[in-house]
Design a protein around this motif. Structure first.
Motif, PDB file in Angstrom:
ATOM      1  N   LEU A   1     -38.397 -21.800  20.412  1.00 39.22           N
ATOM      2  CA  LEU A   1     -38.434 -21.267  21.787  1.00 39.22           C
ATOM      3  C   LEU A   1     -37.044 -20.950  22.344  1.00 39.22           C
ATOM      4  N   GLY A   2     -36.115 -21.907  22.199  1.00 39.06           N
ATOM      5  CA  GLY A   2     -34.805 -21.792  22.838  1.00 39.06           C
ATOM      6  C   GLY A   2     -33.980 -20.617  22.342  1.00 39.06           C
TER       7      GLY A   2
ATOM      8  N   GLY B   1     -39.653 -34.637  21.693  1.00 37.21           N
ATOM      9  CA  GLY B   1     -40.020 -33.362  22.299  1.00 37.21           C
ATOM     10  C   GLY B   1     -39.833 -32.192  21.361  1.00 37.21           C
ATOM     11  N   SER B   2     -40.943 -31.506  21.055  1.00 35.00           N
ATOM     12  CA  SER B   2     -40.855 -30.267  20.281  1.00 35.00           C
ATOM     13  C   SER B   2     -42.104 -29.448  20.565  1.00 35.00           C
TER      14      SER B   2
ATOM     15  N   ASP C   1     -43.950 -36.904  21.068  1.00 35.17           N
ATOM     16  CA  ASP C   1     -44.213 -35.838  22.045  1.00 35.17           C
ATOM     17  C   ASP C   1     -45.453 -36.199  22.859  1.00 35.17           C
ATOM     18  N   ALA C   2     -45.329 -36.033  24.176  1.00 34.73           N
ATOM     19  CA  ALA C   2     -46.402 -36.453  25.084  1.00 34.73           C
ATOM     20  C   ALA C   2     -47.398 -35.334  25.390  1.00 34.73           C
ATOM     21  N   SER C   3     -47.284 -34.193  24.700  1.00 33.80           N
ATOM     22  CA  SER C   3     -48.174 -33.038  24.964  1.00 33.80           C
ATOM     23  C   SER C   3     -48.142 -32.654  26.437  1.00 33.80           C
ATOM     24  N   ARG C   4     -46.936 -32.497  26.975  1.00 40.83           N
ATOM     25  CA  ARG C   4     -46.829 -32.129  28.391  1.00 40.83           C
ATOM     26  C   ARG C   4     -46.984 -30.624  28.590  1.00 40.83           C
ATOM     27  N   VAL C   5     -46.668 -29.836  27.546  1.00 41.24           N
ATOM     28  CA  VAL C   5     -46.746 -28.373  27.679  1.00 41.24           C
ATOM     29  C   VAL C   5     -48.162 -27.897  27.366  1.00 41.24           C
TER      30      VAL C   5
ATOM     31  N   PRO D   1     -45.760 -40.509  25.770  1.00 38.75           N
ATOM     32  CA  PRO D   1     -44.461 -40.379  26.446  1.00 38.75           C
ATOM     33  C   PRO D   1     -43.401 -41.237  25.754  1.00 38.75           C
ATOM     34  N   SER D   2     -42.165 -40.736  25.741  1.00 42.37           N
ATOM     35  CA  SER D   2     -41.100 -41.424  25.007  1.00 42.37           C
ATOM     36  C   SER D   2     -40.901 -42.860  25.512  1.00 42.37           C
TER      37      SER D   2
ATOM     38  N   ASP E   1     -35.072 -33.477  23.158  1.00 40.96           N
ATOM     39  CA  ASP E   1     -35.477 -32.127  23.576  1.00 40.96           C
ATOM     40  C   ASP E   1     -36.784 -32.218  24.372  1.00 40.96           C
ATOM     41  N   ALA E   2     -36.894 -33.256  25.212  1.00 35.96           N
ATOM     42  CA  ALA E   2     -38.163 -33.470  25.929  1.00 35.96           C
ATOM     43  C   ALA E   2     -37.990 -33.235  27.424  1.00 35.96           C
ATOM     44  N   ASP E   3     -37.887 -34.309  28.197  1.00 35.43           N
ATOM     45  CA  ASP E   3     -37.719 -34.200  29.648  1.00 35.43           C
ATOM     46  C   ASP E   3     -36.242 -33.891  29.918  1.00 35.43           C
TER      47      ASP E   3
ATOM     48  N   HIS F   1     -30.521 -30.917  22.885  1.00 35.61           N
ATOM     49  CA  HIS F   1     -30.772 -29.478  22.963  1.00 35.61           C
ATOM     50  C   HIS F   1     -30.764 -29.066  24.428  1.00 35.61           C
ATOM     51  N   ASP F   2     -30.564 -27.737  24.664  1.00 35.68           N
ATOM     52  CA  ASP F   2     -30.531 -27.184  26.025  1.00 35.68           C
ATOM     53  C   ASP F   2     -29.365 -27.723  26.833  1.00 35.68           C
TER      54      ASP F   2
END
Ligand SMILES: C[S@@+](CC[C@H](N)C(=O)[O-])C[C@H]1O[C@@H](n2cnc3c(N)ncnc32)[C@H](O)[C@@H]1O
Length: 322
Positions: A24-25, A62-63, A88-92, A121-122, A145-147, A173-174
């Motif tokens: 994505l990034g 996060g990925s 990964d918490a499946s937030r997206v 969640p982490s 690469d999460a929150d 990341h980011d």
């Protein structure tokens, strides 16, 4: 004896990674174009890091579709050792919540057996799941690469940074990304709060930024702290033995000067980080403006072609009915 080619030399696999693991990034063009140019971008950095460091444990928090996880895992496969843990918490979306589908996803790249998935969640993972809750440093590479809010990054570093072994890497990341919509991207602000004297760090200004921070071995830090303590003690002893005031003041001033120089170096480091972030944002703003101009041109062209086609079709219809 023939050896298999390193995974990332195979162009077809690179295409598969870009199409299905979705970086994505770094997608500032259509996935089809990125696939054609076969440029893995940051993926090569992840792969190289894992090939060079030969880690036993990589933790990715996060990925979206596992881009970083796949690139790391391919390196581990080529190394012949190691494991990637994805939290990964499946937030997206719910992509990681179906364990069977997640496993199949990684099978596509031949790395399913090297990846463990924790769909939560982490913070919960750190508190409840072994080996994360055991307080024994075991992580060689940690990718956050999460929150991306400052609070989120601070919490993840507090829980997982402590589990990185001496000499291991914390990757963010980011780290150059600005706010997008309602999402707070504050990784750079968090990084600026780190006591940079204690770390080695480098920021790659591509694909929204990747900052690598090496946790210095305690022995190096301990030696440094001991040296500083000796300096302070001897300065104090000198001051104590000082009989005339002007000499004492001169000593004091020299000491203050040294500590001011130290502070200045830390501030300069922070300035460099912000300057890098600013440069990155200006460049991506310019790239966005150019893309908008190009898209407008294409739209005009499409509209005029559409009008021409419409015109031809209408005259054909007229001829047919006459
Ligand atoms: C959108 S991805 C990051 C994409 C990445 N920057 C890239 O360029 O490909 C962020 C992921 O972090 C996960 N996430 C967000 N907050 C989390 C948390 N507190 N614990 C675990 N995962 C989290 C989301 O479910 C999402 O899959």
């Amino acid at each position: 004896m023939t050896r298999a080619l390193p995974s990332l030399i195979r162009r077809r696999l690179v295409g598969e990674i870009i199409r299905h693991a979705v970086p994505l990034g770094q997608l500032n063009c259509l996935p089809s174009e990125a696939t054609r140019s076969a440029d893995l971008g940051l993926g090569l950095a992840y792969y190289a890091l894992a090939r060079i460091l030969r880690p036993k444990h990589i933790v990715v928090i996060g990925s979206y579709r596992g881009f970083s996880v796949v690139c790391f895992a391919l390196a581990l496969r080529d190394n012949g050792l190691g494991r990637v843990h994805l939290i990964d918490a499946s937030r997206v979306d719910a992509f990681w919540s179906d364990a069977q589908r997640a496993k199949q996803h990684f099978s596509r790249f031949g790395v399913a057996s090297l990846v463990s998935i924790y769909n939560m969640p982490s913070a919960r993972c750190a508190q409840t799941v072994s080996p994360f809750r055991d307080n024994n440093p075991f992580i060689d590479i940690l990718l956050l690469d999460a929150d991306h809010s400052k609070k989120g990054v601070t919490t993840d570093v507090a829980y997982f940074g402590a589990l990185v072994r001496e000499g291991g890497f914390l990757c963010f990341h980011d780290s150059c990304a600005g706010g997008v919509g309602k999402t707070p991207f504050q990784v750079a602000e968090y990084l600026a709060t780190l006591d940079v004297e204690l770390y080695e760090s480098i920021t790659l200004e591509i694909a929204k930024g990747l900052t690598l921070v090496r946790k210095l071995p305690a022995v190096e830090m301990a030696l440094d702290i001991q040296r500083r303590r000796r300096e302070v003690v001897s300065t104090l002893a000198d001051l104590a033995g000082c009989t005339d005031l002007p000499t004492k003041i001169r000593f004091e001033l020299r000491r203050l000067k040294r500590s001011m120089e130290g502070l200045l170096a830390a501030v300069k480091q922070k300035e460099r980080l912000f300057a890098a972030r600013h440069r990155y944002l200006s460049n991506s703003a310019a790239a966005c403006r150019k893309q908008i101009t190009d898209l407008k041109k294409e739209l005009r062209l499409l509209r005029s072609t559409g009008v021409a086609i419409e015109g031809t079709a209408a005259s054909r219809r007229r001829r047919n009915t006459e």
